[in-house]
Scaffold this motif. Structure first.
Motif, short mmCIF file in Angstrom:
data_model
loop_
_atom_site.label_atom_id
_atom_site.label_comp_id
_atom_site.label_asym_id
_atom_site.label_seq_id
_atom_site.Cartn_x
_atom_site.Cartn_y
_atom_site.Cartn_z
N ILE A 150 0.86 -1.18 0.00
CA ILE A 150 0.00 0.00 0.00
C ILE A 150 0.90 1.23 0.00
N PRO A 151 0.97 1.94 -1.13
CA PRO A 151 1.81 3.14 -1.15
C PRO A 151 1.13 4.30 -0.42
N THR A 152 1.91 5.06 0.35
CA THR A 152 1.42 6.25 1.01
C THR A 152 2.42 7.37 0.77
N GLU A 153 2.07 8.57 1.15
CA GLU A 153 3.01 9.68 1.00
C GLU A 153 4.19 9.56 1.96
N PHE A 154 4.10 8.67 2.95
CA PHE A 154 5.13 8.50 3.96
C PHE A 154 6.01 7.29 3.71
N GLY A 155 5.68 6.48 2.71
CA GLY A 155 6.38 5.23 2.42
C GLY A 155 5.37 4.14 2.16
N ASP A 156 5.85 2.93 2.01
CA ASP A 156 4.96 1.81 1.69
C ASP A 156 4.64 0.99 2.93
N VAL A 157 3.42 0.46 2.97
CA VAL A 157 3.00 -0.50 3.97
C VAL A 157 2.96 -1.85 3.25
N VAL A 158 3.68 -2.82 3.75
CA VAL A 158 3.77 -4.12 3.10
C VAL A 158 3.07 -5.16 3.97
N ILE A 159 2.10 -5.87 3.39
CA ILE A 159 1.39 -6.91 4.11
C ILE A 159 2.27 -8.16 4.13
N ASN A 160 2.60 -8.65 5.33
CA ASN A 160 3.47 -9.81 5.46
C ASN A 160 2.71 -11.11 5.65
N ASP A 161 1.58 -11.04 6.36
CA ASP A 161 0.85 -12.27 6.65
C ASP A 161 -0.61 -11.95 6.91
N VAL A 162 -1.48 -12.74 6.33
CA VAL A 162 -2.92 -12.62 6.57
C VAL A 162 -3.35 -13.94 7.19
N GLY A 163 -3.80 -13.87 8.43
CA GLY A 163 -4.18 -15.09 9.16
C GLY A 163 -5.44 -15.72 8.60
N THR A 164 -5.79 -16.84 9.14
CA THR A 164 -6.95 -17.61 8.72
C THR A 164 -8.24 -16.93 9.17
N VAL A 165 -9.25 -16.92 8.30
CA VAL A 165 -10.56 -16.43 8.70
C VAL A 165 -11.13 -17.43 9.70
N ALA A 166 -11.52 -16.93 10.87
CA ALA A 166 -12.03 -17.80 11.93
C ALA A 166 -13.33 -17.26 12.50
N ASN A 167 -14.13 -18.16 13.02
CA ASN A 167 -15.40 -17.80 13.63
C ASN A 167 -15.14 -17.13 14.97
N ARG A 168 -15.77 -15.97 15.18
CA ARG A 168 -15.66 -15.22 16.44
C ARG A 168 -17.05 -14.87 16.98
N THR A 169 -18.02 -15.70 16.68
CA THR A 169 -19.40 -15.43 17.05
C THR A 169 -19.56 -15.32 18.56
N GLY A 170 -20.46 -14.41 18.99
CA GLY A 170 -20.73 -14.22 20.40
C GLY A 170 -22.22 -14.12 20.65
N PHE A 171 -22.64 -14.54 21.81
CA PHE A 171 -24.06 -14.51 22.17
C PHE A 171 -24.42 -13.12 22.68
N LEU A 172 -25.56 -12.59 22.24
CA LEU A 172 -26.03 -11.27 22.65
C LEU A 172 -27.48 -11.39 23.10
N VAL A 173 -27.74 -11.38 24.36
CA VAL A 173 -29.05 -11.45 25.00
C VAL A 173 -29.85 -12.66 24.52
N GLU A 174 -30.53 -12.59 23.39
CA GLU A 174 -31.38 -13.68 22.91
C GLU A 174 -30.91 -14.30 21.61
N ASP A 175 -29.93 -13.72 21.00
CA ASP A 175 -29.48 -14.18 19.69
C ASP A 175 -27.96 -14.08 19.63
N SER A 176 -27.40 -14.56 18.58
CA SER A 176 -25.95 -14.50 18.40
C SER A 176 -25.59 -13.45 17.37
N VAL A 177 -24.56 -12.69 17.69
CA VAL A 177 -23.97 -11.80 16.70
C VAL A 177 -22.96 -12.65 15.96
N ARG A 178 -23.17 -12.82 14.68
CA ARG A 178 -22.28 -13.65 13.86
C ARG A 178 -21.05 -12.83 13.52
N ARG A 179 -19.89 -13.40 13.85
CA ARG A 179 -18.63 -12.68 13.64
C ARG A 179 -17.61 -13.62 13.01
#
Length: 175
Positions: A115-144
């Motif tokens: 990602i080029p910026t005016e300050f230099g480049d940001v280089v992505i080194n690693d993208v982790g695995t997409v994982a389920n982070r769902t949590g319960f909210l009162v009566e239902d689940s927020v899917r995450r």
């Protein structure tokens, strides 16, 4: 470049790619409409270069000491949705959260390796695995669903400094 500059470039690019605002987690604010994304900073500065590269540059305002070092950082992104009725039918939060996470994942794998910026480049080194982070909210689940991203940039610090113009050897007198 500072962590804040690198983070802002990543968040801005991701927002454009997924078409949704990307919010900092743990803020006092109203919950956004579903679906939404939030991020957390896990490690703003990971460095193995204690002293970095140091140089002195002459500028119009005098000498400046500049120190640069390659650093890494880690951010975590979470994409949220909830089962709900929509004007066109019923939305399954599970599918919507996962689809948004996959769309964002694609941003980091395809578009954002550098990602080029005016300050230099940001280089992505690693993208982790997409994982389920769902949590319960009162009566239902927020899917995450979420993943972590490790990236690198060059951190630069600078300050005014003095320089020694001439050194006389020991024992010699200047006349």
């Amino acid at each position: 470049m500072t962590f804040e500059q690198a983070r802002n470039a990543i968040v801005s690019g991701l927002e454009k790619h997924i078409g949704h605002q990307v919010n900092l987690s743990e803020q006092i604010a109203d919950q956004p409409e579903y679906p939404y994304c939030y991020y957390s900073v896990l490690a703003p500065r990971i460095s193995k270069h204690s002293f970095g590269l140091r140089e002195v540059l002459d500028t119009e305002d005098g000498a400046r000491l500049i120190r640069s070092e390659p650093v890494m950082a880690t951010m975590s992104f979470t994409f949220c949705s909830m089962n709900r009725a929509d004007g066109d039918g019923y939305i399954l939060g599970e599918d919507e959260a996962l689809a948004l996470a996959e769309q964002a994942y694609g941003f980091f794998l395809l578009n954002a390796h550098n990602i080029p910026t005016e300050f230099g480049d940001v280089v992505i080194n690693d993208v982790g695995t997409v994982a389920n982070r769902t949590g319960f909210l009162v009566e239902d689940s927020v899917r995450r669903y979420g993943f972590d991203v490790k990236f690198a940039y060059i951190r630069t610090d600078e300050m005014q400094t003095g320089t020694i113009q001439k050194v006389n050897p020991v024992g010699t007198a200047k006349s």
